[in-house]
Design a protein around this motif. Sequence first.
Motif, short mmCIF file in Angstrom:
data_model
loop_
_atom_site.label_atom_id
_atom_site.label_comp_id
_atom_site.label_asym_id
_atom_site.label_seq_id
_atom_site.Cartn_x
_atom_site.Cartn_y
_atom_site.Cartn_z
N MET A 193 14.94 69.22 30.11
CA MET A 193 16.41 69.59 30.84
C MET A 193 16.38 67.92 30.86
O MET A 193 15.59 66.70 30.87
N GLY A 194 17.12 66.74 29.68
CA GLY A 194 17.46 65.44 30.24
C GLY A 194 18.52 64.96 30.43
O GLY A 194 19.07 65.40 31.32
N CYS A 195 18.55 63.93 30.55
CA CYS A 195 19.85 63.20 30.89
C CYS A 195 20.72 62.53 30.35
O CYS A 195 20.39 61.99 28.83
N CYS A 196 22.13 62.46 30.68
CA CYS A 196 23.34 61.82 29.66
C CYS A 196 24.72 61.58 30.28
O CYS A 196 24.68 61.96 31.17
N SER A 197 24.66 60.50 29.19
CA SER A 197 25.75 59.99 30.66
C SER A 197 27.19 61.13 30.05
O SER A 197 27.11 62.10 29.42
N LEU A 198 28.41 61.33 31.08
CA LEU A 198 29.58 62.13 30.67
C LEU A 198 30.25 61.64 29.15
O LEU A 198 30.49 63.19 28.82
N LEU A 199 29.69 61.23 29.01
CA LEU A 199 31.18 60.92 27.75
C LEU A 199 29.74 62.00 26.35
O LEU A 199 30.37 62.43 25.20
N GLU A 200 28.24 61.67 26.47
CA GLU A 200 27.29 61.95 25.52
C GLU A 200 27.35 63.40 25.95
O GLU A 200 27.70 64.87 24.84
N ALA A 201 27.53 64.02 27.11
CA ALA A 201 27.42 65.27 27.91
C ALA A 201 28.95 66.22 27.13
O ALA A 201 28.87 67.36 25.99
N GLU A 202 30.27 65.05 26.49
CA GLU A 202 31.31 65.75 26.07
C GLU A 202 31.07 66.47 25.03
O GLU A 202 31.25 67.28 24.46
N LEU A 203 30.25 65.47 24.42
CA LEU A 203 30.25 65.17 22.83
C LEU A 203 29.60 66.09 22.84
O LEU A 203 29.36 66.95 21.25
N TRP A 204 28.33 66.74 23.29
CA TRP A 204 27.31 67.59 22.87
C TRP A 204 28.18 68.70 22.67
O TRP A 204 28.64 69.83 22.02
N LEU A 205 29.02 69.26 23.83
CA LEU A 205 29.99 70.22 24.17
C LEU A 205 30.82 70.57 23.30
O LEU A 205 30.84 71.80 22.91
N ILE A 206 31.32 69.53 22.36
CA ILE A 206 32.52 69.12 21.63
C ILE A 206 31.75 70.53 20.03
O ILE A 206 32.03 71.00 19.43
N LEU A 207 30.23 69.62 19.78
CA LEU A 207 29.47 70.24 19.20
C LEU A 207 29.37 71.14 19.13
O LEU A 207 28.57 71.56 17.88
N ASP A 208 28.66 71.24 19.82
CA ASP A 208 27.70 73.01 20.35
C ASP A 208 28.92 74.25 20.12
O ASP A 208 29.00 75.01 19.27
N GLY A 209 30.36 73.84 20.33
CA GLY A 209 31.22 74.64 20.27
C GLY A 209 31.94 74.97 19.17
O GLY A 209 32.02 76.07 17.95
N LEU A 210 31.37 73.49 18.23
CA LEU A 210 32.03 73.84 16.51
C LEU A 210 31.14 74.45 15.84
O LEU A 210 31.02 75.08 14.47
N ASN A 211 30.25 74.29 16.02
CA ASN A 211 28.83 75.08 15.68
C ASN A 211 28.92 76.77 15.66
O ASN A 211 28.53 77.00 15.15
#
Length: 49
Positions: A1-19
Motif C-alpha cells: 500500500m502506498g501513500c499519495c496526495s489527493l490530487l494523485e489519487a484523483e488522477l489514478w482513479l481517472i486513469l483506472d476508469g479510462l483503462n
Amino acid sequence: MGCCSLLEAELWLILDGLNLLWIQGFRHVEIVSDSVAAVCIILDESAAK
C-alpha cells in the motif's frame, strides 16, 4: 500500500476508469471531476511532454 496526495489519487482513479473503458471498447468518453487541479493537468498538453 502506498501513500499519495489527493490530487494523485484523483488522477489514478481517472486513469483506472479510462483503462477499464478502453478495454471495454469505448473510445469517446467524457470525464467529470470536482478536482480543478486534475482537470487542468489533463487538459495541459505540455504536461505530457
